[in-house]
Design a protein around this motif. Structure first.
Motif, PDB file in Angstrom:
ATOM      1  N   ILE A 157      42.419 -24.208 -72.494  1.00  0.00           N
ATOM      2  CA  ILE A 157      42.546 -25.662 -72.666  1.00  0.00           C
ATOM      3  C   ILE A 157      43.997 -26.096 -72.438  1.00  0.00           C
ATOM      4  O   ILE A 157      44.274 -27.078 -71.734  1.00  0.00           O
ATOM      5  N   TYR A 158      44.898 -25.348 -73.025  1.00  0.00           N
ATOM      6  CA  TYR A 158      46.321 -25.694 -72.880  1.00  0.00           C
ATOM      7  C   TYR A 158      46.784 -25.569 -71.425  1.00  0.00           C
ATOM      8  O   TYR A 158      47.501 -26.428 -70.917  1.00  0.00           O
ATOM      9  N   LEU A 159      46.351 -24.498 -70.740  1.00  0.00           N
ATOM     10  CA  LEU A 159      46.785 -24.298 -69.355  1.00  0.00           C
ATOM     11  C   LEU A 159      46.188 -25.334 -68.406  1.00  0.00           C
ATOM     12  O   LEU A 159      46.825 -25.743 -67.435  1.00  0.00           O
ATOM     13  N   ILE A 184      39.213 -22.487 -82.893  1.00  0.00           N
ATOM     14  CA  ILE A 184      38.640 -22.002 -81.641  1.00  0.00           C
ATOM     15  C   ILE A 184      39.259 -20.649 -81.310  1.00  0.00           C
ATOM     16  O   ILE A 184      40.268 -20.251 -81.895  1.00  0.00           O
ATOM     17  N   SER A 185      38.650 -19.964 -80.374  1.00  0.00           N
ATOM     18  CA  SER A 185      39.126 -18.632 -80.010  1.00  0.00           C
ATOM     19  C   SER A 185      40.466 -18.711 -79.260  1.00  0.00           C
ATOM     20  O   SER A 185      40.828 -19.755 -78.717  1.00  0.00           O
ATOM     21  N   MET A 186      41.157 -17.579 -79.260  1.00  0.00           N
ATOM     22  CA  MET A 186      42.452 -17.511 -78.578  1.00  0.00           C
ATOM     23  C   MET A 186      42.291 -17.796 -77.083  1.00  0.00           C
ATOM     24  O   MET A 186      43.111 -18.500 -76.474  1.00  0.00           O
ATOM     25  N   MET A 200      56.570 -16.889 -70.987  1.00  0.00           N
ATOM     26  CA  MET A 200      56.550 -15.962 -72.109  1.00  0.00           C
ATOM     27  C   MET A 200      56.405 -16.706 -73.427  1.00  0.00           C
ATOM     28  O   MET A 200      55.685 -16.274 -74.339  1.00  0.00           O
ATOM     29  N   SER A 201      57.054 -17.850 -73.515  1.00  0.00           N
ATOM     30  CA  SER A 201      56.931 -18.673 -74.723  1.00  0.00           C
ATOM     31  C   SER A 201      55.489 -19.119 -74.920  1.00  0.00           C
ATOM     32  O   SER A 201      54.967 -19.114 -76.043  1.00  0.00           O
ATOM     33  N   ASP A 202      54.824 -19.491 -73.810  1.00  0.00           N
ATOM     34  CA  ASP A 202      53.415 -19.890 -73.888  1.00  0.00           C
ATOM     35  C   ASP A 202      52.542 -18.720 -74.333  1.00  0.00           C
ATOM     36  O   ASP A 202      51.643 -18.877 -75.161  1.00  0.00           O
ATOM     37  N   ILE A 203      52.804 -17.539 -73.780  1.00  0.00           N
ATOM     38  CA  ILE A 203      52.010 -16.355 -74.128  1.00  0.00           C
ATOM     39  C   ILE A 203      52.171 -16.012 -75.608  1.00  0.00           C
ATOM     40  O   ILE A 203      51.195 -15.732 -76.314  1.00  0.00           O
ATOM     41  N   VAL A 204      53.413 -16.037 -76.084  1.00  0.00           N
ATOM     42  CA  VAL A 204      53.679 -15.751 -77.503  1.00  0.00           C
ATOM     43  C   VAL A 204      52.963 -16.757 -78.389  1.00  0.00           C
ATOM     44  O   VAL A 204      52.343 -16.401 -79.405  1.00  0.00           O
ATOM     45  N   TRP A 205      53.029 -18.029 -77.990  1.00  0.00           N
ATOM     46  CA  TRP A 205      52.353 -19.073 -78.776  1.00  0.00           C
ATOM     47  C   TRP A 205      50.843 -18.869 -78.781  1.00  0.00           C
ATOM     48  O   TRP A 205      50.181 -19.037 -79.807  1.00  0.00           O
ATOM     49  N   MET A 206      50.280 -18.488 -77.639  1.00  0.00           N
ATOM     50  CA  MET A 206      48.831 -18.295 -77.549  1.00  0.00           C
ATOM     51  C   MET A 206      48.366 -17.111 -78.398  1.00  0.00           C
ATOM     52  O   MET A 206      47.315 -17.153 -79.030  1.00  0.00           O
ATOM     53  N   ASP A 228      44.737 -23.231 -85.311  1.00  0.00           N
ATOM     54  CA  ASP A 228      44.265 -24.590 -85.609  1.00  0.00           C
ATOM     55  C   ASP A 228      44.484 -25.488 -84.398  1.00  0.00           C
ATOM     56  O   ASP A 228      45.508 -25.417 -83.719  1.00  0.00           O
ATOM     57  N   PHE A 229      43.507 -26.361 -84.144  1.00  0.00           N
ATOM     58  CA  PHE A 229      43.565 -27.194 -82.945  1.00  0.00           C
ATOM     59  C   PHE A 229      44.731 -28.176 -82.989  1.00  0.00           C
ATOM     60  O   PHE A 229      45.223 -28.606 -81.946  1.00  0.00           O
ATOM     61  N   SER A 230      45.168 -28.524 -84.186  1.00  0.00           N
ATOM     62  CA  SER A 230      46.301 -29.450 -84.297  1.00  0.00           C
ATOM     63  C   SER A 230      47.549 -28.858 -83.646  1.00  0.00           C
ATOM     64  O   SER A 230      48.372 -29.575 -83.063  1.00  0.00           O
ATOM     65  N   ASN A 231      47.697 -27.516 -83.706  1.00  0.00           N
ATOM     66  CA  ASN A 231      48.843 -26.868 -83.068  1.00  0.00           C
ATOM     67  C   ASN A 231      48.781 -26.978 -81.546  1.00  0.00           C
ATOM     68  O   ASN A 231      49.792 -27.105 -80.869  1.00  0.00           O
ATOM     69  N   ILE A 232      47.564 -26.906 -81.005  1.00  0.00           N
ATOM     70  CA  ILE A 232      47.400 -27.062 -79.555  1.00  0.00           C
ATOM     71  C   ILE A 232      47.815 -28.473 -79.135  1.00  0.00           C
ATOM     72  O   ILE A 232      48.536 -28.663 -78.149  1.00  0.00           O
ATOM     73  N   GLN A 233      47.349 -29.459 -79.899  1.00  0.00           N
ATOM     74  CA  GLN A 233      47.657 -30.850 -79.555  1.00  0.00           C
ATOM     75  C   GLN A 233      49.159 -31.118 -79.654  1.00  0.00           C
ATOM     76  O   GLN A 233      49.726 -31.813 -78.803  1.00  0.00           O
TER      77      GLN A 233
END
Length: 303
Positions: free
Chosen positions: A218-220, A210-212, A161-167, A174-179
């Motif tokens: 990418i994260y998954l 990038i798109s949601m 759920m935390s991942d879903i909320v973040w996504m 911003d890609f920096s948040n993904i990294q």
């Protein structure tokens, strides 16, 4: 004069001949005078006609110039009107797209907030209550196992759920948040397991938008790869690298673990899902694994 002279001399024949010459010369001179007058009149007429033609040509040219000016003015006005219509259309289109984007981001924020506040708090309560009940005296082995299962599933669901909320949340585009999230996730797994994790990134990717959906996949992919390496590879080191090259994002995850049999593992859901996530964005995923030499996963996705 000659005719009169011969007539006085009584030579009527000669007088008559001279008179005929006189008449002939007179007629010739009169005819020439008439021809000259006629020629003069014709010349004057032609001059007047030519002047009239010249005036007509001048007037025609003047009309053509005025018509060209009018056409030019009409063309300029039409071009300006069309330009204004196109500009207005673009402004309205951009305004509509901006409104839709803001509306979509508002919906995303609301969904993220609802998931975090309602579903997240409910799952946390379930886990907390199961832990409380598990610590109560006189628990049977079966009930303890069930409570452990409830607690474990609740914990997993809270993480998902935390991942879903973040996504969903627009502020993380911003890609920096993904990294940063990749780094935090990997450290949470690797540090307790005693695994050294190295993460190299290209600073040019920090401001990349990038798109949601792409951000999620990418994260998954990264999460699945690191999770598999920590759980199954027996590695001591994991190295990840993200770079941009010729409008392509390249993600490399490698470990120095035991490796695995590709023919056996290719039927698993984890690797299959990773490949499908990459292909959903016209990307490619390549896995190389050798026994006792570790595993390398390379993801190439066009940006």
């Amino acid at each position: 004069l000659m005719s009169a002279t011969y007539d006085l001399l009584g030579n009527t024949g000669k007088a008559f001949d001279e008179y005929k010459k006189y008449i002939t010369i007179k007629d010739t001179l009169e005819n020439q005078e008439q021809r000259d007058k006629l020629l003069q009149l014709q010349t004057e007429y032609e001059t007047v006609e030519n002047e009239k033609k010249i005036d007509d040509l001048k007037n025609e040219k003047l009309l053509q110039v005025q018509k060209l000016k009018q056409n030019s003015i009409i063309t300029i006005i039409m071009a300006v009107v069309i330009g204004l219509l196109i500009f207005t259309g673009l402004v309205l289109r951009n305004r509509y797209k901006l409104k839709q984007k803001l509306k979509f981001e508002e919906i995303r924020n609301k969904i993220a907030s609802d998931l975090h506040d309602d579903v997240g708090s409910t799952l946390s309560s379930i886990r907390m209550y199961s832990d409380i009940v598990k610590n109560q005296p006189n628990q049977t082995a079966t009930s303890a196992q069930l409570l452990d299962k409830i607690s474990s599933n609740s914990k997993e669901m809270i993480e998902n759920m935390s991942d879903i909320v973040w996504m969903i949340k627009p502020g993380n585009d911003d890609f920096s948040n993904i990294q940063n999230r990749m780094l935090n996730f990997a450290n949470e797994l690797c540090v307790p397991a005693g695994i050294n994790f190295e993460f190299n990134k290209n600073t040019t990717t920090d401001a990349l938008q990038i798109s949601m959906e792409l951000r999620r996949d990418i994260y998954l992919i990264f999460k699945e790869a690191v999770n598999n390496a920590v759980k199954y590879s027996g590695c001591k080191n994991i190295h990840a690298n993200i770079s941009l090259m010729t409008e392509q994002m390249i993600l490399v995850i490698e470990d120095d673990g035991n490796g695995f049999d590709m023919d056996v593992a290719k039927n698993g859901n984890g690797l299959s899902n990773m490949k499908k996530r990459a292909e959903a964005h016209n990307g490619k995923l390549k896995i190389t694994s050798l026994d006792e030499e570790g595993t390398e996963i390379v993801v190439v996705i066009p940006i």
